[in-house]
Design a protein around this motif. Sequence first.
Motif, short mmCIF file in Angstrom:
data_model
loop_
_atom_site.label_atom_id
_atom_site.label_comp_id
_atom_site.label_asym_id
_atom_site.label_seq_id
_atom_site.Cartn_x
_atom_site.Cartn_y
_atom_site.Cartn_z
N GLU A 1 0.83 -1.21 0.00
CA GLU A 1 0.00 0.00 0.00
C GLU A 1 0.86 1.26 0.00
O GLU A 1 0.63 2.18 -0.77
CB GLU A 1 -0.94 -0.01 1.22
CG GLU A 1 -2.06 -1.02 1.10
CD GLU A 1 -2.95 -1.02 2.33
OE1 GLU A 1 -2.81 -0.10 3.17
OE2 GLU A 1 -3.78 -1.94 2.45
N LYS A 2 1.88 1.29 0.87
CA LYS A 2 2.70 2.50 0.92
C LYS A 2 3.75 2.51 -0.20
O LYS A 2 4.21 3.57 -0.62
CB LYS A 2 3.38 2.65 2.28
CG LYS A 2 4.50 1.67 2.60
CD LYS A 2 5.11 2.01 3.95
CE LYS A 2 6.27 1.10 4.30
NZ LYS A 2 6.88 1.45 5.61
N ALA A 3 4.10 1.33 -0.71
CA ALA A 3 5.12 1.25 -1.76
C ALA A 3 4.62 1.79 -3.09
O ALA A 3 5.42 2.16 -3.95
CB ALA A 3 5.59 -0.19 -1.93
N SER A 4 3.32 1.86 -3.26
CA SER A 4 2.77 2.30 -4.54
C SER A 4 3.18 3.74 -4.88
O SER A 4 3.16 4.13 -6.04
CB SER A 4 1.24 2.19 -4.53
OG SER A 4 0.70 3.03 -3.51
N ALA A 5 3.58 4.49 -3.86
CA ALA A 5 4.00 5.88 -4.09
C ALA A 5 5.52 6.01 -4.10
O ALA A 5 6.04 7.13 -4.13
CB ALA A 5 3.42 6.78 -3.00
N MET A 6 6.22 4.89 -4.10
CA MET A 6 7.68 4.91 -4.01
C MET A 6 8.33 4.45 -5.29
O MET A 6 7.80 3.60 -6.01
CB MET A 6 8.16 4.02 -2.85
CG MET A 6 7.73 4.50 -1.50
SD MET A 6 8.38 3.42 -0.23
CE MET A 6 7.53 4.09 1.19
N LYS A 7 9.51 4.98 -5.54
CA LYS A 7 10.27 4.63 -6.73
C LYS A 7 11.69 4.29 -6.32
O LYS A 7 12.28 4.94 -5.45
CB LYS A 7 10.27 5.81 -7.71
CG LYS A 7 10.92 5.52 -9.05
CD LYS A 7 10.92 6.77 -9.93
CE LYS A 7 9.51 7.22 -10.27
NZ LYS A 7 9.53 8.38 -11.20
N ILE A 8 12.26 3.26 -6.94
CA ILE A 8 13.66 2.92 -6.71
C ILE A 8 14.36 2.79 -8.07
O ILE A 8 13.71 2.66 -9.11
CB ILE A 8 13.83 1.61 -5.91
CG1 ILE A 8 13.43 0.39 -6.76
CG2 ILE A 8 13.04 1.65 -4.62
CD1 ILE A 8 13.88 -0.92 -6.16
N MET A 9 15.70 2.84 -8.03
CA MET A 9 16.48 2.66 -9.25
C MET A 9 17.26 1.35 -9.17
O MET A 9 17.82 1.03 -8.12
CB MET A 9 17.46 3.82 -9.47
CG MET A 9 18.27 3.69 -10.76
SD MET A 9 19.46 5.05 -11.02
CE MET A 9 18.34 6.39 -11.39
N VAL A 10 17.27 0.62 -10.27
CA VAL A 10 18.05 -0.62 -10.39
C VAL A 10 19.08 -0.41 -11.50
O VAL A 10 18.72 -0.05 -12.62
CB VAL A 10 17.14 -1.82 -10.71
CG1 VAL A 10 17.98 -3.06 -11.01
CG2 VAL A 10 16.16 -2.08 -9.57
N VAL A 11 20.36 -0.64 -11.16
CA VAL A 11 21.45 -0.40 -12.10
C VAL A 11 22.20 -1.70 -12.32
O VAL A 11 22.76 -2.27 -11.37
CB VAL A 11 22.41 0.68 -11.56
CG1 VAL A 11 23.40 1.10 -12.66
CG2 VAL A 11 21.66 1.89 -11.02
N ASP A 12 22.23 -2.18 -13.55
CA ASP A 12 22.95 -3.42 -13.85
C ASP A 12 23.13 -3.52 -15.36
O ASP A 12 22.20 -3.22 -16.12
CB ASP A 12 22.17 -4.64 -13.35
CG ASP A 12 23.06 -5.84 -13.10
OD1 ASP A 12 23.75 -6.28 -14.06
OD2 ASP A 12 23.09 -6.35 -11.97
N ASP A 13 24.31 -3.94 -15.79
CA ASP A 13 24.56 -4.05 -17.23
C ASP A 13 24.04 -5.37 -17.80
O ASP A 13 23.91 -5.51 -19.01
CB ASP A 13 26.06 -3.90 -17.55
CG ASP A 13 26.89 -5.02 -16.95
OD1 ASP A 13 26.66 -5.37 -15.77
OD2 ASP A 13 27.78 -5.54 -17.65
N SER A 14 23.75 -6.33 -16.95
CA SER A 14 23.22 -7.62 -17.41
C SER A 14 21.71 -7.53 -17.52
O SER A 14 21.01 -7.23 -16.55
CB SER A 14 23.59 -8.74 -16.44
OG SER A 14 22.88 -9.92 -16.74
N SER A 15 21.18 -7.79 -18.71
CA SER A 15 19.73 -7.73 -18.91
C SER A 15 19.02 -8.77 -18.05
O SER A 15 17.92 -8.53 -17.55
CB SER A 15 19.39 -7.96 -20.39
OG SER A 15 19.86 -9.22 -20.84
#
Length: 312
Positions: A176-190
Amino acid sequence: MAGVLDSVNQRTQLVGQNRLELLLFRLKGRQVYGINVFKVKEVLQCPRLTAIPQRNPVVRGVAHIRGETIPIIDLGMAIGHPAIPDSEISTSFVIITEYNRKTQGFLVNGVERIVNLNWESILPPPKGTGKDVYLTAVTKIDEKIIEIIDVEKILSDVSPLREDVSESVMRDDFREKASAMKIMVVDDSSVARRQVERCMKAVGLEVVTSNDGKQALELLQSMVADGSNITDHLSLMISDVEMPEMDGYTLVTRCKADPLLADLYIMLHTSLSGVFNKAMVEKVGANDFMAKFNPDELAERVMQVIDNNGQS
């Protein structure tokens, strides 16, 4: 103990300087390939292999090495080349590696040397190579193109990891609270990007992805170009370590040196493992470290971090 500490010191001198050591090797033909030395435990003449029933064809057998039973993968065969003939296995070499908490050996035709490079000279694969190519980066040494293979993609094909988060880990209150949150994922492997993104979306988080540290830093800087703090835009960043152009350690160093980015919680999430990680993480100032890849562990850790930070 002194020898171990000396080794840690030598390795950590590279950390934050955007440098790596690459072990060069050959498969069939003239093309030279590379693998990060951090992932290499040992290189040896191929020992006697024992066949195992119902094995993936690219697994040529298992070897008993220093008390461990280790699967030996024909690396050339795994990327679509002909298999090394049985008659040539005993004169081939095995690169013993540790990826994603598992030890395996890669059967190769020959091993050349170790070179010290700057990650800026490691470039993404040329456009047009296709999404299914087993290539994560390229570089040039002595006017020769060196190809760096996406080992995580190979291992995903040979021995797929469980990628789904268990129902028992899911939390309705967090979603419920995560729906307003954003994170970044960084990786060169698809493959790795897909795994982490799927895991984070399962617990309800919105995900932004970047293919390497340089791209990630540029995106972060664009978010705070108006003078806002990065925590207004992202709850945390999960970054690989090994990436072309700018590695994860350098990305962390650059972020922590920027007042607008310094408060971002950064977790290094990498297939690199061993005794060096704690020293590396402390040196660059990362907030956390996790070895790839266990979806339940990653989901639980991220939820805990966000809960502890009091984000809502």
